[in-house]
Design an enzyme around this catalytic site. Structure first.
Site, PDB file in Angstrom:
ATOM      1  N   HIS A 277       0.831  -1.209   0.000  1.00 60.55           N
ATOM      2  CA  HIS A 277       0.000   0.000   0.000  1.00 60.55           C
ATOM      3  C   HIS A 277       0.863   1.256   0.000  1.00 60.55           C
ATOM      4  O   HIS A 277       0.633   2.190  -0.776  1.00 60.55           O
ATOM      5  CB  HIS A 277      -0.925  -0.018   1.221  1.00 60.55           C
ATOM      6  CG  HIS A 277      -1.695   1.243   1.426  1.00 60.55           C
ATOM      7  ND1 HIS A 277      -3.009   1.384   1.028  1.00 60.55           N
ATOM      8  CD2 HIS A 277      -1.344   2.443   1.985  1.00 60.55           C
ATOM      9  CE1 HIS A 277      -3.423   2.606   1.336  1.00 60.55           C
ATOM     10  NE2 HIS A 277      -2.432   3.260   1.923  1.00 60.55           N
ATOM     11  N   GLU A 278       1.880   1.282   0.868  1.00 63.12           N
ATOM     12  CA  GLU A 278       2.748   2.452   0.943  1.00 63.12           C
ATOM     13  C   GLU A 278       3.586   2.618  -0.322  1.00 63.12           C
ATOM     14  O   GLU A 278       3.858   3.739  -0.759  1.00 63.12           O
ATOM     15  CB  GLU A 278       3.653   2.352   2.175  1.00 63.12           C
ATOM     16  CG  GLU A 278       2.919   2.319   3.507  1.00 63.12           C
ATOM     17  CD  GLU A 278       1.979   3.496   3.689  1.00 63.12           C
ATOM     18  OE1 GLU A 278       2.275   4.586   3.163  1.00 63.12           O
ATOM     19  OE2 GLU A 278       0.935   3.324   4.343  1.00 63.12           O
ATOM     20  N   HIS A 281       1.918   4.630  -3.079  1.00 63.33           N
ATOM     21  CA  HIS A 281       2.014   6.088  -3.007  1.00 63.33           C
ATOM     22  C   HIS A 281       3.265   6.585  -3.733  1.00 63.33           C
ATOM     23  O   HIS A 281       3.238   7.645  -4.376  1.00 63.33           O
ATOM     24  CB  HIS A 281       2.057   6.541  -1.539  1.00 63.33           C
ATOM     25  CG  HIS A 281       0.763   6.327  -0.807  1.00 63.33           C
ATOM     26  ND1 HIS A 281      -0.443   6.796  -1.284  1.00 63.33           N
ATOM     27  CD2 HIS A 281       0.487   5.682   0.364  1.00 63.33           C
ATOM     28  CE1 HIS A 281      -1.405   6.466  -0.436  1.00 63.33           C
ATOM     29  NE2 HIS A 281      -0.866   5.790   0.563  1.00 63.33           N
ATOM     30  N   GLU A 357      -5.814   6.947  -1.527  1.00 61.75           N
ATOM     31  CA  GLU A 357      -5.717   5.811  -0.612  1.00 61.75           C
ATOM     32  C   GLU A 357      -6.456   4.590  -1.155  1.00 61.75           C
ATOM     33  O   GLU A 357      -6.001   3.453  -0.979  1.00 61.75           O
ATOM     34  CB  GLU A 357      -6.269   6.192   0.763  1.00 61.75           C
ATOM     35  CG  GLU A 357      -5.490   7.273   1.492  1.00 61.75           C
ATOM     36  CD  GLU A 357      -4.066   6.849   1.831  1.00 61.75           C
ATOM     37  OE1 GLU A 357      -3.802   5.627   1.887  1.00 61.75           O
ATOM     38  OE2 GLU A 357      -3.229   7.733   2.049  1.00 61.75           O
ATOM     39  N   ASP A 361      -4.866   0.969  -1.933  1.00 62.03           N
ATOM     40  CA  ASP A 361      -5.427  -0.306  -1.495  1.00 62.03           C
ATOM     41  C   ASP A 361      -5.543  -1.279  -2.665  1.00 62.03           C
ATOM     42  O   ASP A 361      -5.206  -2.466  -2.549  1.00 62.03           O
ATOM     43  CB  ASP A 361      -6.801  -0.092  -0.868  1.00 62.03           C
ATOM     44  CG  ASP A 361      -6.738   0.486   0.537  1.00 62.03           C
ATOM     45  OD1 ASP A 361      -5.631   0.508   1.119  1.00 62.03           O
ATOM     46  OD2 ASP A 361      -7.781   0.928   1.047  1.00 62.03           O
TER      47      ASP A 361
END
Length: 418
Positions: A277-278, A281, A357, A361
Site C-alpha cells: 500500500h505504501e 504512493h 488511498e 489499497d
C-alpha cells in the site's frame, strides 16, 4: 465591542451544542443491513467491550476535532478585539525601531498565548487517548513532545512572519502572490528535511531489525521499481498501542516507515500488504500530487485572504484595533482568515486523499493477491485505534483522508484476483 464579544462566544456555544447533538444523538453509525454479518461488520471482529469503547472514543475524538478549529478562530478574534494583540505590539516596541526584532517578539508572545489557549484541547486528546488504552505515553513524555512542537512551530511561524511583513511593505497589492512564491521552496525544503531532522526529534528511527522481513519488503520494492535500501522502523510502542505505516519525505530523503506496534501485532503477510500500500504512493507519485494540490489551494487561499483582509480592515479595523494594513496585528488577522479557509477546503483535499488511498489499497491487493491479509489488516487497525468502521457523514468529509474502514474492508472482501 461588548456586543461583538458576546455574539462571537454565543455563536461558538451554539455551534458546540449543535455538533454535540449531531455526533452523540443524531448521526447514524450503524452497519448497513446488506453488510451485517460480513467481515466489514465490526461485530464480527470486535467483542462487546471493544464495540462500546470504539463508539465512545470515536465520538469524543470527533467532537473535540470540530470544537478545536472554531475555537482557534474565536481565540484570534478575542485577542484582536480585547486589545491583547495591541498590547503585544506595544511590548514589542521596547527594542526600538528594529522591525525584525519587533516582529520576533510579537510572534513569540502570540505563539505562547496560542499554545496556552489550545492546551486544554491538546491535553484532552492525550487524556482520552490514555483513558481508552490507546496512548501509553506518560504525561511528562507527552509534555516533552508538546514543548518540542511549540519550538518547531515558533521557528516556522517566525519565517512566515518575516516574509509576510517584508512582502506587505514592498508590495501592498501583490504581497499575497510573493508570499505564495516564497512558500514553494520552503514547503519543498521542509518536506525534504522532515524525515531526517524533524521526525527524529520525537522518536528514534532505525533500519528494520527483522532482516528476513526486510528482504521480503525490498524484493517487493524492486518488483515495483522503487529504489530502496532500507525500510525504517520507529519506536512508537512507548507512546501508543495504535498501528501505522507511512511514506514521508521527497527525493533522496523519501522513506517508508513502519511503527514497531505494527510489527508486533501483525503477521508478515499483513505487513507486506501494508508495505505494498505504501509503495503505491511512491509508484503513483501521490506525495508530489499532494504537494501540487496543496500549493494550488494555497495560491487561491492567499489571494482570497488578501481580499477578505482588505474588506475587514476597511469596515471593522477600528473594532479589531488594527490601525494600518502593515501593523503587526495584521499577521493575526491573516492567520485567522487562512485558518477558516483551510478548514473550508478540507473536504476537497480529503476527497483527493481518499481517492489516492483507495488506489493504494487496490495496488496492494493486486501486488499481494492476498485479500484475506488485507481484510485482517483493516480489522486489526480498527481494533487497535478504536475507530468507528462507519463514521458519520460530516466526520468523513472533514476528517477522513482515508476511505472508511467499512469501505476498505468491503472492497478487499469483494476483490477478485486477476
Amino acid at each position: 465591542m461588548g456586543r461583538a464579544v458576546k455574539m462571537a462566544i454565543g455563536l461558538y456555544l451554539a455551534f458546540a451544542v449543535t455538533l454535540y447533538l449531531y455526533i452523540f444523538q443524531w448521526a447514524d453509525t450503524g452497519i448497513p443491513e446488506a453488510l451485517k454479518g460480513t467481515s466489514a461488520d465490526s461485530a464480527t471482529f470486535m467483542n462487546k467491550q471493544q464495540l462500546i469503547l470504539s463508539e465512545e472514543y470515536s465520538e469524543i475524538r470527533n467532537f473535540l476535532f470540530f470544537l478545536e478549529a472554531p475555537f482557534d478562530w474565536l481565540f484570534y478574534f478575542l485577542v484582536l478585539v480585547l486589545g491583547l494583540s495591541k498590547r503585544m505590539e506595544n511590548s514589542a516596541r521596547i527594542v526600538g525601531k528594529i522591525s525584525v526584532l519587533r516582529q520576533a517578539i510579537y510572534v513569540f508572545f502570540l505563539s505562547l498565548l496560542s499554545f496556552i489557549a489550545m492546551f486544554p484541547f491538546n491535553y484532552a486528546g492525550h487524556y482520552f487517548s490514555e483513558k481508552y488504552g490507546i496512548s501509553t505515553q506518560s504525561f511528562s513524555l507527552w509534555m516533552k513532545d508538546e514543548v518540542i512542537g511549540f519550538w518547531i512551530g515558533l521557528v516556522i511561524m517566525l519565517g512566515i512572519a518575516f516574509v509576510f511583513f517584508y512582502v506587505r511593505s514592498k508590495s501592498p497589492k501583490r504581497w499575497w502572490l510573493y508570499l505564495w512564491m516564497a512558500m514553494i521552496p520552503f514547503t519543498l525544503f521542509f518536506m525534504f528535511v522532515k524525515p531526517t531532522i524533524i521526525d527524529p526529534l520525537y522518536n528514534d528511527f532505525y533500519p528494520l531489525k527483522d532482516k528476513e522481513l526486510e528482504a521480503k519488503i525490498l524484493a517487493m520494492a524492486e518488483e515495483a521499481g522503487i529504489p530502496a535500501d532500507h525500510v525504517f522502523e520507529v519506536n512508537m510502542a512507548e507512546k501508543t498501542n495504535a498501528m501505522n505505516a507511512y511514506v514521508t519525505g521527497i527525493g533522496a530523503n523519501s522513506r517508508i516507515v513502519l511503527w514497531d506496534t505494527t510489527l508486533n501485532k501483525l503477521t508478515d503477510e499483513e505487513i507486506l500488504f501494508i508495505m505494498a500500500h505504501e509503495m503505491a504512493h511512491y509508484v503513483e507519485k501521490h506525495v508530489y500530487i499532494g504537494v501540487g494540490l496543496y500549493l494550488v489551494l494555497a495560491l487561491f487561499g492567499f489571494g482570497l485572504t488578501a481580499k477578505i483582509m482588505n474588506l475587514i480592515i476597511r469596515k471593522w479595523g477600528k473594532l479589531l484595533r488594527i490601525e494600518s494594513p502593515n501593523s503587526l496585528s495584521g499577521l493575526l488577522l491573516f492567520l485567522c482568515i487562512l485558518s477558516v479557509l483551510t478548514f473550508v477546503s478540507d473536504p476537497i483535499s480529503n476527497t483527493v486523499s481518499r481517492y489516492q488511498e483507495s488506489r493504494a489499497d487496490r495496488y496492494a491487493l493486486e501486488m499481494t493477491n492476498n485479500k484475506e491479509a488485507a481484510v485482517k489488516t483493516f480489522q486489526e487497525l480498527s481494533k487497535s485505534s478504536l475507530n468507528q468502521v462507519n463514521p458519520p457523514w460530516l466526520v468523513k468529509v472533514f476528517r477522513y483522508g482515508h476511505p472508511t474502514m467499512i469501505e476498505r474492508i468491503s472492497t478487499a472482501e469483494n476483490y477478485e484476483e486477476k
